[in-house]
Design an enzyme around this catalytic site. Structure first.
Site, PDB file in Angstrom:
ATOM      1  CG  HIS A   1      -0.380   0.106   2.532  1.00  0.00           C
ATOM      2  ND1 HIS A   1      -0.149   1.309   3.160  1.00  0.00           N
ATOM      3  CD2 HIS A   1       0.054  -0.850   3.396  1.00  0.00           C
ATOM      4  CE1 HIS A   1       0.370   1.091   4.360  1.00  0.00           C
ATOM      5  NE2 HIS A   1       0.520  -0.214   4.524  1.00  0.00           N
TER       6      HIS A   1
ATOM      7  CG  ASP B   1      -3.024   3.998   2.533  1.00  0.00           C
ATOM      8  OD1 ASP B   1      -2.460   2.941   2.170  1.00  0.00           O
ATOM      9  OD2 ASP B   1      -3.947   4.009   3.370  1.00  0.00           O
TER      10      ASP B   1
ATOM     11  CG  ASP C   1       2.726   0.787   7.722  1.00  0.00           C
ATOM     12  OD1 ASP C   1       2.355   0.041   6.800  1.00  0.00           O
ATOM     13  OD2 ASP C   1       1.966   1.181   8.617  1.00  0.00           O
TER      14      ASP C   1
ATOM     15  CD  GLU D   1      -2.900  -1.400   5.593  1.00  0.00           C
ATOM     16  OE1 GLU D   1      -2.911  -2.356   6.376  1.00  0.00           O
ATOM     17  OE2 GLU D   1      -2.466  -0.269   5.906  1.00  0.00           O
ATOM     18  CD  GLU D   2      -1.641   2.558   7.440  1.00  0.00           C
ATOM     19  OE1 GLU D   2      -2.378   2.120   8.367  1.00  0.00           O
ATOM     20  OE2 GLU D   2      -0.432   2.295   7.360  1.00  0.00           O
TER      21      GLU D   2
ATOM     22  CG  ASP E   1       1.679  -3.600   5.185  1.00  0.00           C
ATOM     23  OD1 ASP E   1       2.377  -2.683   5.647  1.00  0.00           O
ATOM     24  OD2 ASP E   1       0.431  -3.574   5.182  1.00  0.00           O
TER      25      ASP E   1
ATOM     26  CG  HIS F   1       0.264   2.675  12.458  1.00  0.00           C
ATOM     27  ND1 HIS F   1      -1.015   2.151  12.623  1.00  0.00           N
ATOM     28  CD2 HIS F   1       0.649   2.299  11.217  1.00  0.00           C
ATOM     29  CE1 HIS F   1      -1.358   1.496  11.530  1.00  0.00           C
ATOM     30  NE2 HIS F   1      -0.350   1.557  10.661  1.00  0.00           N
TER      31      HIS F   1
END
Length: 498
Positions: A99, A101, A133, A167-168, A198, A467
């Site tokens: 991903h 994003d 990520d 994805e997020e 991931d 994150h």
């Protein structure tokens, strides 16, 4: 004849600085999917990724996924990026997912540097939002293809890719795309296995292969009262306050030791027997690893197995934040008119978002009724995904394990096929076999729609801080991880089951 891994490894080493520059370009695009104000940046990132893969010979299709509602606005979903290279019936076909994003990030959150400017630290850490990520791993595949394109070498497999920009934020629209393209004649028709990069190592030392993921159920508790924000000096102890109700409600969800207080949720999971506990005991992981990654001595237990099972095998409930509350500097004496508390439950088999929701709903409704408040209450389910576990004895995992640490016999076997030198074991270390505490909902969708084995082959370390503030990817993991992804493709190509 396919290129030799020795040549490939040298190419990656010699182009490391260029690869880092490309990662810097990717990080500079603020592709935050959970904030409507950045939606154009996510579209920009889709276009950027598409062009990068086109430049190395991949046939690309950007797919419109429709629209969705977020924060009261109707928004266009970012286009998914599908790619393919090679269609040799004698080769295996590998589908890779990633991903582009990222999570929100602001300097004021506690970042030491601008989160969207990749900063190369003296210790080799590449700091920036999305570095680990998941922009770094996605570019790992690109770097691998760059070698084959520049040197006009065939890949040892047929390559397919699927990259998304949501994805997020729940991967909206992706399940339908995967199911549609998995049918005969679709983009994923003929895929033999799936590889996803991931997730992360358990620590900073030992690479892992991941065979399980927790699912996710994400909720929002809304409490509303007065028609507008009120002055606490005028209305304090005069009206029912939404913030007071919300704090009381959220305190009934989980205790300080991580036990989920919603009746029936923990009870859905069977207790691990002695043999299963041994699987966690042998992993290269310690309580000091947990606390080093967290940045403080705050592990829930001194028992390594209990802590690991808490991360991988058991559900967990976390409180994430409160919308509508005063949080800035200073001392604002306001009573908020509406507040929303966000929390999520990480799920394990046999739990699903569908069978957990009734338990959550019954609990919060019962607890709110006990308050006797005149405020209004609502529970929203924002998004979710099912947990996933797969077979670690499948040839897909054996290929990844060999790429990480090849035996002499497998070196000789692959060398006889590709006539290259025996240098393809990237880390020369037996990988740990793990289940991951995080969630990648599309993993199960790929497994069910395609009916093939799905492997998680992480690039980053356990302390990357995905994150979180100051997210990083170590230079060594980016460069060696690129080698690992490429070598994995050679290992898959060497397996004679076609």
């Amino acid at each position: 004849m396919p290129a030799t891994p020795k040549e490939f490894l040298d190419f990656v080493d010699n182009n490391a600085d260029a690869f880092i520059k490309k990662l810097s370009d990717a990080v500079s695009i603020k592709s935050v999917s959970g904030d409507a104000s950045y939606r154009s940046e996510v579209f920009k990132m889709s276009d950027w990724i598409s062009q990068q893969f086109k430049d190395v010979g991949v046939e690309i299709q950007q797919v419109d996924l429709g629209k969705h509602i977020m924060d009261g606005q109707e928004l266009q979903l970012p286009k998914a990026v599908l790619g393919r290279l090679g269609n040799d019936p004698n080769k295996k076909t590998v589908l890779v997912y990633g991903h582009f994003d990222v999570q929100p990030a602001n300097l004021s959150d506690g970042w030491n540097t601008d989160p969207f400017t990749l900063t190369v630290q003296p210790n080799g850490q590449l700091v920036g939002r999305g570095s680990s990520d998941d922009k770094g791993p996605v570019l790992g595949w690109l770097n691998t293809l760059q070698y084959h394109c520049d040197n006009k070498k065939e890949l040892p497999v047929n390559f397919r890719c699927c990259f998304e920009g949501m994805e997020e934020n729940g991967s909206e629209g992706l399940d339908e795309l995967v199911e549609r393209e998995s049918k005969p004649g679709g983009w994923f028709d003929g895929v033999d296995c799936v590889c996803i990069s991931d997730n992360y190592w358990l620590n900073t030392r030992t690479p892992v292969l991941t065979y399980g993921l927790r699912g996710l159920a994400y909720y929002k508790l809304n409490v509303t009262g007065p028609a507008r924000d009120l002055h606490s000096g005028v209305f304090g102890r005069t009206v029912h306050e939404p913030m007071t109700d919300l704090i009381r409600l959220m305190s009934t969800l989980v205790d300080v030791n991580g036990k989920i207080l919603i009746p029936g949720v923990d009870d859905m999971v069977m207790t691990a027997d002695v043999e299963e506990r041994k699987l966690y005991d042998v992993l290269d992981y310690s309580i000091s690893d947990v606390e080093a990654s967290a940045g403080a001595p705050i592990a829930l237990s001194s028992d390594k197995v209990e802590v690991l099972m808490g991360r991988m095998r058991m559900p967990s409930l976390s409180l994430h934040g409160i919308e509508g509350a005063f949080y800035g500097p200073g001392a604002k004496t306001v009573i908020p008119a509406k507040v929303s508390g966000k929390f999520s439950i990480r799920l394990v088999p046999p739990q699903t978002p569908e069978n957990v929701l009734p338990l959550v709903k019954a609990h919060v409704e019962s607890e709110f009724a006990k308050l006797g408040s005149k405020n209004k209450f609502e529970l929203e389910e924002l998004h979710g995904g099912k947990p996933w576990v797969t077979d670690i004895n499948h040839w897909n995992f054996q290929a990844a394990k060999a790429a990480t640490k090849a035996s002499i016999s497998s070196i000789q076997r692959i060398a006889s096929i590709y006539t290259f030198s025996a240098h393809q074991a990237i880390y020369n270390k037996e990988p740990d076999m793990t289940r991951e505490g995080g969630s990648i909902p599309v993993t199960l969708t790929f497994a069910e729609a395609l009916g093939v084995n799905v492997l998680l082959l992480p690039m980053g370390r356990g302390d990357d801080g995905a994150h979180s503030t100051n997210e990083k990817l170590d230079r060594s993991n980016y460069i060696e991880g690129t080698k690992l992804l490429g070598t994995y493709l050679y290992e898959v190509g060497a397996i004679n089951t076609k």
